[in-house]
Design an enzyme around this catalytic site. Structure first.
Site, PDB file in Angstrom:
ATOM      1  CG  HIS A   1      -1.995  -0.874   0.985  1.00 18.36           C
ATOM      2  ND1 HIS A   1      -3.251  -0.828   2.049  1.00 18.36           N
ATOM      3  CD2 HIS A   1      -2.263  -2.039   0.249  1.00 18.36           C
ATOM      4  CE1 HIS A   1      -3.990  -2.142   1.429  1.00 18.36           C
ATOM      5  NE2 HIS A   1      -3.327  -2.590   0.551  1.00 18.36           N
TER       6      HIS A   1
ATOM      7  CD  GLU B   1      -1.976   4.074   3.400  1.00 12.96           C
ATOM      8  OE1 GLU B   1      -1.659   3.450   2.283  1.00 12.96           O
ATOM      9  OE2 GLU B   1      -2.952   3.925   3.948  1.00 12.96           O
TER      10      GLU B   1
ATOM     11  CB  CYS C   1      -6.392  -0.754   5.475  1.00 15.13           C
ATOM     12  SG  CYS C   1      -4.679  -1.370   5.183  1.00 15.13           S
TER      13      CYS C   1
ATOM     14  CB  CYS D   1      -1.693   1.105   6.409  1.00 11.66           C
ATOM     15  SG  CYS D   1      -1.325   0.540   4.710  1.00 11.66           S
TER      16      CYS D   1
END
Length: 376
Positions: free
Chosen positions: A55, A57, A85, A88
């Site tokens: 992701h 992040e 999410c 993360c």
């Protein structure tokens, strides 16, 4: 930092998100800032990297930790275009991030308050300040446009898999846009032997493991839209409901010649569809006694017969599938079909009802009566 600074850094995160979109990834971007400088950036790349953790992040956190030589990112603020999410959020807390700023909320997987709020958990040994809604409209629009375009491309691929025969017409999907009370996913089949390449549209809602299925067949002036309220009520009662558009009607292909719409052929198409979907314990819902042949042909599948007397459907929604006379061969043929009230299995439960299907209250009341009557 000031709101102006937050907006500026979120713009930088949006640059990363747009780059992810260009690469075919879900458009989420992130930047990590310390002392007024971007020390790391990241964008979604799980598809390209074959890595579910890639992701935006996570990518930014990895780069920042390498840059600083420490996984603890003291004094840093992370800006990301979408609410983090759970994965993360956990990494951010583990990195001891002092502050996280996100753009659009994520009502499906957001872990900063939309679904859960890991940052507000008092038992954790670190608390991170969270601020959401910075450039939320712009961040959200980027995601909405991405998924809208992806759905359009998926629809185009599905249509390409069902090429239109030269002797048939197909009402454009755009004709059905924004129909009220008709939110269900479309299903199509064109490889049944009887179809010979014609595309049949149907709705299939409710739990597949339901002990009973309902096959709702429209009349000569309707299509699957006519059953929208009854379908919803039956699904709410825990039933599986199948609502096809007969060939020549609704969203199904429409052979141009009236002679193509033989009653026995339509029965064969429906038999093959029931076999394909392995429908059992089926309550057949028909209008005016038109489909007794189907009940006679599939006694091992048909467990009940509900015959409806309904007013002729009225309004624009029922004209949409037929933009001109060339699309109306099916309804013209249907009008000439013979209503066969031949012998049915003596043990077959039968119910006759009157119902204005376009009236939600009447449809719900009918569903309640029918579910109780045909209870296994």
């Amino acid at each position: 930092m000031s709101r102006l600074d937050d907006t500026s850094w979120m713009q930088a995160a949006l640059v990363e998100a747009r780059a992810a979109q260009q690469a075919g990834e879900v458009p989420v971007g992130a930047v990590l800032v310390r002392d007024g400088q971007v020390i790391a950036s990241g964008r979604n790349a799980p598809i390209a990297c074959h890595d579910p953790t890639q992701h935006a992040e996570m990518a930014a956190l990895r780069v920042a930790a390498q840059q600083l030589g420490n996984y603890r990112l003291d004094g840093c603020t992370l800006y990301v275009t979408l609410e983090p999410c759970a994965m993360c959020a956990g990494a951010m807390l583990h990195a001891r991030l002092p502050r996280v700023v996100y753009g659009a909320a994520d009502p499906k997987t957001g872990a900063a308050g939309s679904v859960v709020n890991l940052f507000a958990e008092p038992l954790l040994n670190h608390q991170t300040q969270i601020e959401g809604g910075v450039l939320a409209e712009e961040c959200g629009a980027l995601l909405q446009n991405f998924f809208s375009e992806r759905r359009r491309a998926q629809r185009a691929r599905r249509l390409a898999a069902h090429p239109l025969r030269d002797d048939a017409l197909r009402t454009p999907e755009s004709a059905f846009a924004d129909l009220p009370g008709y939110p269900w996913a479309a299903h199509h089949v064109s490889d049944l032997p009887a179809l010979a390449g014609l595309r049949l549209h149907y709705l299939d809602e409710g739990p597949r493991q339901a002990p009973r299925s309902w096959l709702l067949l429209h009349g000569g002036a309707g299509w699957s839209y006519q059953y929208r309220h009854l379908l919803a009520a039956l699904v709410e009662a825990g039933e599986r409901v199948l609502v096809p558009d007969l060939i020549g009607f609704g969203k199904s292909d429409k052979p141009k010649q009236q002679a193509a719409h033989g009653q026995a052929w339509h029965v064969q198409v429906l038999l093959e569809l029931m076999q394909r979907l392995d429908l059992r314990h089926v309550v057949l819902v028909e209008q005016g006694g038109t489909w007794h042949q189907l009940a006679q042909a599939a006694p091992e599948r048909i467990a009940g017969l509900l015959t409806l007397q309904v007013p002729a459907p009225q309004g624009l929604a029922y004209r949409l599938p037929f933009p001109d006379a060339g699309h109306r061969a099916g309804p013209r043929a249907f009008a000439g079909w013979v209503v066969d009230r031949g012998s049915l299995p003596a043990q077959l439960p039968r119910l006759a009802e009157r119902c204005a299907l376009d009236q939600p209250a009447e449809a719900r009341a009918l569903a309640a009566r029918a579910v109780e009557y045909f209870r296994l």
